[in-house]
Design a protein around this motif. Structure first.
Motif, PDB file in Angstrom:
ATOM      1  N   ASP A  96      28.923 -38.150 -54.106  1.00  0.00           N
ATOM      2  CA  ASP A  96      27.722 -38.532 -54.854  1.00  0.00           C
ATOM      3  C   ASP A  96      26.698 -39.217 -53.964  1.00  0.00           C
ATOM      4  O   ASP A  96      25.503 -38.912 -54.012  1.00  0.00           O
ATOM      5  CB  ASP A  96      28.098 -39.466 -56.008  1.00  0.00           C
ATOM      6  CG  ASP A  96      28.773 -38.739 -57.158  1.00  0.00           C
ATOM      7  OD1 ASP A  96      28.684 -37.488 -57.191  1.00  0.00           O
ATOM      8  OD2 ASP A  96      29.386 -39.416 -58.008  1.00  0.00           O
ATOM      9  N   VAL A  97      27.174 -40.152 -53.145  1.00  0.00           N
ATOM     10  CA  VAL A  97      26.247 -40.868 -52.271  1.00  0.00           C
ATOM     11  C   VAL A  97      25.610 -39.909 -51.265  1.00  0.00           C
ATOM     12  O   VAL A  97      24.390 -39.956 -51.019  1.00  0.00           O
ATOM     13  CB  VAL A  97      26.968 -42.023 -51.547  1.00  0.00           C
ATOM     14  CG1 VAL A  97      26.079 -42.619 -50.462  1.00  0.00           C
ATOM     15  CG2 VAL A  97      27.384 -43.089 -52.545  1.00  0.00           C
ATOM     16  N   ALA A  98      26.420 -39.029 -50.683  1.00  0.00           N
ATOM     17  CA  ALA A  98      25.885 -38.078 -49.706  1.00  0.00           C
ATOM     18  C   ALA A  98      24.822 -37.188 -50.332  1.00  0.00           C
ATOM     19  O   ALA A  98      23.765 -36.931 -49.730  1.00  0.00           O
ATOM     20  CB  ALA A  98      27.015 -37.236 -49.123  1.00  0.00           C
ATOM     21  N   GLN A  99      25.093 -36.712 -51.550  1.00  0.00           N
ATOM     22  CA  GLN A  99      24.113 -35.845 -52.207  1.00  0.00           C
ATOM     23  C   GLN A  99      22.842 -36.610 -52.571  1.00  0.00           C
ATOM     24  O   GLN A  99      21.728 -36.083 -52.463  1.00  0.00           O
ATOM     25  CB  GLN A  99      24.733 -35.192 -53.432  1.00  0.00           C
ATOM     26  CG  GLN A  99      25.728 -34.082 -53.077  1.00  0.00           C
ATOM     27  CD  GLN A  99      26.272 -33.354 -54.293  1.00  0.00           C
ATOM     28  OE1 GLN A  99      27.130 -33.860 -54.985  1.00  0.00           O
ATOM     29  NE2 GLN A  99      25.751 -32.164 -54.529  1.00  0.00           N
TER      30      GLN A  99
ATOM     31  N   ALA B 208      26.637 -47.182 -44.266  1.00  0.00           N
ATOM     32  CA  ALA B 208      27.411 -46.440 -43.271  1.00  0.00           C
ATOM     33  C   ALA B 208      26.711 -45.133 -42.893  1.00  0.00           C
ATOM     34  O   ALA B 208      26.650 -44.763 -41.707  1.00  0.00           O
ATOM     35  CB  ALA B 208      28.811 -46.152 -43.808  1.00  0.00           C
ATOM     36  N   PHE B 209      26.161 -44.435 -43.886  1.00  0.00           N
ATOM     37  CA  PHE B 209      25.455 -43.184 -43.596  1.00  0.00           C
ATOM     38  C   PHE B 209      24.241 -43.428 -42.701  1.00  0.00           C
ATOM     39  O   PHE B 209      23.851 -42.550 -41.919  1.00  0.00           O
ATOM     40  CB  PHE B 209      25.039 -42.496 -44.902  1.00  0.00           C
ATOM     41  CG  PHE B 209      26.101 -41.606 -45.487  1.00  0.00           C
ATOM     42  CD1 PHE B 209      26.137 -40.253 -45.182  1.00  0.00           C
ATOM     43  CD2 PHE B 209      27.067 -42.113 -46.339  1.00  0.00           C
ATOM     44  CE1 PHE B 209      27.111 -39.428 -45.715  1.00  0.00           C
ATOM     45  CE2 PHE B 209      28.040 -41.306 -46.883  1.00  0.00           C
ATOM     46  CZ  PHE B 209      28.071 -39.944 -46.570  1.00  0.00           C
TER      47      PHE B 209
ATOM     48  N   VAL C  65      30.253 -36.595 -32.614  1.00  0.00           N
ATOM     49  CA  VAL C  65      30.900 -36.687 -33.922  1.00  0.00           C
ATOM     50  C   VAL C  65      31.015 -38.152 -34.326  1.00  0.00           C
ATOM     51  O   VAL C  65      31.491 -38.994 -33.550  1.00  0.00           O
ATOM     52  CB  VAL C  65      32.301 -36.039 -33.904  1.00  0.00           C
ATOM     53  CG1 VAL C  65      32.908 -36.049 -35.308  1.00  0.00           C
ATOM     54  CG2 VAL C  65      32.229 -34.614 -33.372  1.00  0.00           C
ATOM     55  N   ALA C  66      30.569 -38.448 -35.540  1.00  0.00           N
ATOM     56  CA  ALA C  66      30.749 -39.776 -36.135  1.00  0.00           C
ATOM     57  C   ALA C  66      31.848 -39.680 -37.185  1.00  0.00           C
ATOM     58  O   ALA C  66      31.866 -38.748 -37.990  1.00  0.00           O
ATOM     59  CB  ALA C  66      29.453 -40.260 -36.765  1.00  0.00           C
TER      60      ALA C  66
END
Length: 391
Positions: free
Chosen positions: A254-257, A228-229, A172-173
């Motif tokens: 938004d960034v994740a998508q 970071a991702f 897990v991060a």
């Protein structure tokens, strides 16, 4: 908004059970057994004395009977001969029972004079012999899945199992976000606070059997979040904290998508913890986005993250189990969202804290329970049976 129950259903649909690995027995405690293991020998492997005393043939054993002591048997040192009628062997707990012996007279019931023993008047009725295979026999199994405890480790050792198949620990991060955050030990600016949620969640996840690591704090910019991702690497689960609401600076979703996340849901009808989202990242890792308020993040950890971890470990897809207690003081009327109220349980009675503000970690630290108030629940009177999550 969706219900807590529906959110868990969606989360379980995103969850994959992890593969197994083999670890030495000494590292198996607290792990989840992946496949059944079987005993490689009987226990005890021979009939053994359950007491210190004298081994004799049971026929004729009565007060006043005399026997000649012809040898000794101790744990790890068997007597190799055959014990005849009116003969006895000094025997100690755990020793193999010699041929000809089917009863152990405890030493308190015997008077010894040289090599002769006489059974006293207080002879008890026990035979004090543990039969071969009386605990378990070759082929007897410990079934999986199960979370291994020290007693399980001892049992496997006795079964002569040196290596244990277990489910791999979830990786897990944990990513905290926000310009306002600094790490413990750093000097915060006048408008900054110390990051706390990530440390609480890391401790929770480690207790649940995970390898949990903290990523560097991401600032409220797309570039910082994207960087970071990129550090998620081989994590099975990414947990983000903060930035999941609808403000101008809440960019995580938004960034994740934009990076390929397939979002499953967003917003839960619960208090605290409404702004919660989940999905799958482009690399296949599961993502759960938690709210930034400390209590909200940790409550969501108990309600959502821990069940996901248990599912990853092959322990089934089920909510965190609830317990029941009686209210020691009235609980207030609830609104349209399921409310997880910080509370304290003692001697079967539960009392909620007056202040339920989702930023107050001191109250969460004092709590050992979360009272679960259903949507639109009326005020509850003293003595009402209520459900709670132990924390």
């Amino acid at each position: 908004m969706i219900s807590v129950t529906d959110a868990l259903t969606h989360l379980f649909a995103l969850t994959n059970e992890l593969p197994s690995e083999t670890v030495p027995l000494g590292r198996a405690n607290g792990r989840v057994l992946a496949t059944a293991v079987s005993a490689k020998r009987d226990q005890p492997p021979f009939s053994a004395s359950a007491m210190d005393g004298y081994g004799v043939a049971s026929e004729g054993a009565a007060p006043g009977a005399k026997y000649t002591v012809i040898g000794e048997a101790a744990a790890g040192h068997a007597f190799d001969g055959i014990v005849g009628s009116r003969e006895a062997v000094r025997i100690f707990t755990g020793a193999p029972v010699p041929k000809g012996v089917d009863r152990v007279i405890i030493q308190e019931d015997v008077v010894r004079d040289g090599d002769v023993i006489t059974i006293a008047d207080r002879l008890d009725k026990g035979f004090h012999i543990r039969p071969a295979g009386g605990d378990f026999q070759v082929g007897q199994t410990i079934n999986a899945p199960r979370e291994l405890r020290p007693s399980d480790v001892a049992l496997m050792a006795s079964m002569n199992i040196a290596n244990v198949p277990v489910i791999r620990r979830p990786k897990v991060a944990i990513l905290s976000t926000g310009d306002e955050l600094v790490m413990p030990g750093e000097a915060p600016g006048p408008d900054q606070i110390i990051a706390s949620n990530s440390f609480g969640l890391q401790a929770m996840l480690r207790d649940a059997g995970c390898e949990a690591r903290l990523l560097p704090i991401a600032r409220d910019t797309r570039a910082s979040l994207e960087a970071a991702f990129d550090l998620v690497d081989d994590a099975d689960l990414l947990i983000t904290i903060g930035g999941a609401s609808v403000g101008d600076h809440d960019l995580v979703g938004d960034v994740a998508q934009n990076l390929g996340m397939q979002r499953s849901f967003y917003k839960i009808a619960m208090r605290p913890g409404k702004p919660l989202m989940a999905g799958t990242l482009a690399n296949g890792a599961m993502m759960i986005g938690l709210p930034g308020n400390p209590v909200s993040a940790l409550v969501c950890g108990h309600v959502f993250v821990l069940p996901v971890v248990r599912a990853m470990l092959g322990l089934g897809q089920a909510p965190t189990p609830r317990l029941t207690a009686k209210l020691a003081a009235p609980a207030p009327q609830n609104g349209p969202r399921e409310h997880y109220m910080r509370a304290h349980v003692a001697h079967g009675e539960l009392t909620t804290f007056d202040n339920q503000d989702s930023s107050l970690l001191s109250i969460l630290s004092d709590a050992n329970a979360l009272l679960v108030c259903p949507p639109n629940c009326p005020e509850l009177a003293v003595g009402t049976d209520v459900q709670y999550l132990p924390i």
